[in-house]
Design an enzyme around this catalytic site. Structure first.
Site, mmCIF file in Angstrom:
data_model
loop_
_atom_site.group_PDB
_atom_site.id
_atom_site.type_symbol
_atom_site.label_atom_id
_atom_site.label_comp_id
_atom_site.label_asym_id
_atom_site.label_seq_id
_atom_site.Cartn_x
_atom_site.Cartn_y
_atom_site.Cartn_z
ATOM 1 N N GLY A 212 -16.740 -10.227 3.033
ATOM 2 C CA GLY A 212 -16.112 -9.223 3.911
ATOM 3 C C GLY A 212 -15.042 -8.410 3.202
ATOM 4 O O GLY A 212 -14.229 -7.756 3.850
ATOM 5 N N ASP A 226 -12.004 2.956 -5.091
ATOM 6 C CA ASP A 226 -10.979 2.243 -4.316
ATOM 7 C C ASP A 226 -9.755 1.952 -5.208
ATOM 8 O O ASP A 226 -8.611 2.135 -4.776
ATOM 9 C CB ASP A 226 -11.571 0.937 -3.768
ATOM 10 N N LYS A 230 -5.939 3.536 -4.717
ATOM 11 C CA LYS A 230 -4.716 2.713 -4.647
ATOM 12 C C LYS A 230 -3.718 3.133 -5.717
ATOM 13 O O LYS A 230 -2.520 3.260 -5.433
ATOM 14 C CB LYS A 230 -5.080 1.237 -4.783
HETATM 15 N N1 HSE Z 1 -12.595 -3.321 -0.908
HETATM 16 C C1 HSE Z 1 -11.250 -3.653 -1.246
HETATM 17 C C2 HSE Z 1 -11.216 -4.745 -2.271
HETATM 18 C C3 HSE Z 1 -10.463 -4.119 -0.059
HETATM 19 O O1 HSE Z 1 -12.265 -5.246 -2.648
HETATM 20 O O2 HSE Z 1 -10.139 -5.090 -2.740
HETATM 21 C C4 HSE Z 1 -9.840 -2.979 0.665
HETATM 22 O O3 HSE Z 1 -9.075 -2.176 -0.166
#
Ligand code: HSE
Length: 347
Positions: A212, A226, A230
């Site tokens: 998840g 991602d 960040k």
């Molecule tokens: N998909 C992200 C991760 C979590 O794997 O760290 C949400 O930022």
């Protein structure tokens, strides 16, 4: 005296549900330790909302209902099919918007509209959604400042790993010169399984999805987007920038081969997806790429869905914090932390 806060929760996927369960489960603890009473005034999802009176929604029961296949807008007598976040944010001055809708990097919607409506209505914002922060950081932060609305987004910047807390609070007075981070649990999980167990990339990705932690669209993870999002938000915050994410050189992990893994292993190195930012005389240098770290690098021992961030500072030396593995509960916990900081520390 107990502080009562009404919460409007937008998005009821993994993270939204984890948040609802968390505040229900911690109700007594929050009252005892922080004199804080968080009430779920409304939950909004794609088909509508569930809206409570002053007492708040029964968060645990509603989460059970949705986990069993129900939709929030049909939950008991609270369901309001078709009701939108904007209907709830109007006149909600003093409430907190908790934004957990899926990140949309194209136009940042619907979260951007939710953010802006919250700001205009005097509603503080706690965000897990990165879209508006990545696409429209300056405008949102500036407008929030003008309107006296607070906005915190630990859950959008590696969640349970305290990236901004360390960069903003714990290093106050020092100058951060460079940032390196393992900021995405999914890719770190995949790279660790490939390196340590020689698991095939596709199998490791499927396992990460089963945990998840992968994005709704996992290409955001594996193509480095991602991590890019960040590091962009972290760099914007700590270096006061307004980076265009599309101009950040971004390489993900899809090109990392078993041969690369073997070569790194042979050289005593470990391949990690690193988001980095540093200030130079010519301006900021921000990028995302897989890097072969030497074994003594402070991030080399960060494995599986754990993350880490390392700051080089002028007066405090290098400060590294690791852990805070990606999980819906970790993201929910980061939002709860932000709420406590906001309400109790006024930040
Ligand atoms: N998909 C992200 C991760 C979590 O794997 O760290 C949400 O930022």
């Amino acid at each position: 005296m107990t502080t009562v806060k009404q919460i409007i929760l937008c998005g009821f996927g993994n993270v939204g549900q984890a948040f609802a369960r968390l505040i229900a489960g911690k109700q007594d603890d929050l009252a005892a330790r922080y004199a804080l009473d968080l009430r779920l005034k409304a939950v909004v999802d794609i088909g509508g909302a569930a809206v409570a009176d002053e007492a708040g929604l029964p968060a645990g029961r509603m989460t059970d209902f949705v986990e069993a296949g129900g939709a929030v807008e049909t939950f008991e007598t609270y369901g309001r099919p078709g009701l939108k976040a904007l209907d709830l944010l109007a006149g909600a001055d003093g409430a907190i918007l908790v934004e957990t809708t899926p990140t949309n990097l194209k136009d940042a919607e619907p979260a951007r509209t939710h953010f802006l409506a919250a700001i205009e209505n005097g509603v503080d914002i706690i965000a897990a959604n990165k879209g508006p922060l990545v696409r429209d950081y300056r405008r949102i932060l500036d407008r929030a400042r003008e309107k006296g609305v607070r906005i915190r987004f630990s859950a959008a910047t590696a969640a349970a790993l305290p990236t901004l807390d360390v960069g903003q609070l714990c290093t106050a007075g020092a100058r951060i010169e460079a940032i390196e981070g393992i900021l995405n649990g999914t890719t770190n999980y995949i790279l660790t399984r490939m390196a340590q167990e020689r698991v095939h990339y596709g199998d490791a990705l499927r396992d990460a999805q089963a945990l998840g932690i992968a994005e709704t669209d996992p290409t955001l993870d594996v193509e480095g987007l991602d991590t890019r999002n960040k590091i962009v938000v972290i760099a914007n915050t700590l270096f006061e920038l307004a980076l265009d994410p599309d101009e950040v050189e971004t390489v993900g992990i899809t090109g990392v081969t078993p041969a690369d893994m073997a070569a790194a292993r042979e050289a005593g190195q470990v391949i990690k997806l690193i988001g980095s930012a540093r200030m130079t005389a010519n301006g900021p240098v921000v990028k995302v790429a897989p890097e072969a770290l030497p074994a003594d690098h402070p991030l080399a021992g960060v494995h599986l869905s754990e993350k880490g961030i390392s700051y080089a500072t002028d007066t405090m030396g290098r400060i590294t914090v690791t852990g805070g593995h990606s999980s819906p509960t970790g993201a929910a916990a980061a939002m709860l932390k932000d709420i406590i900081h906001m309400v109790k520390l006024g930040i």
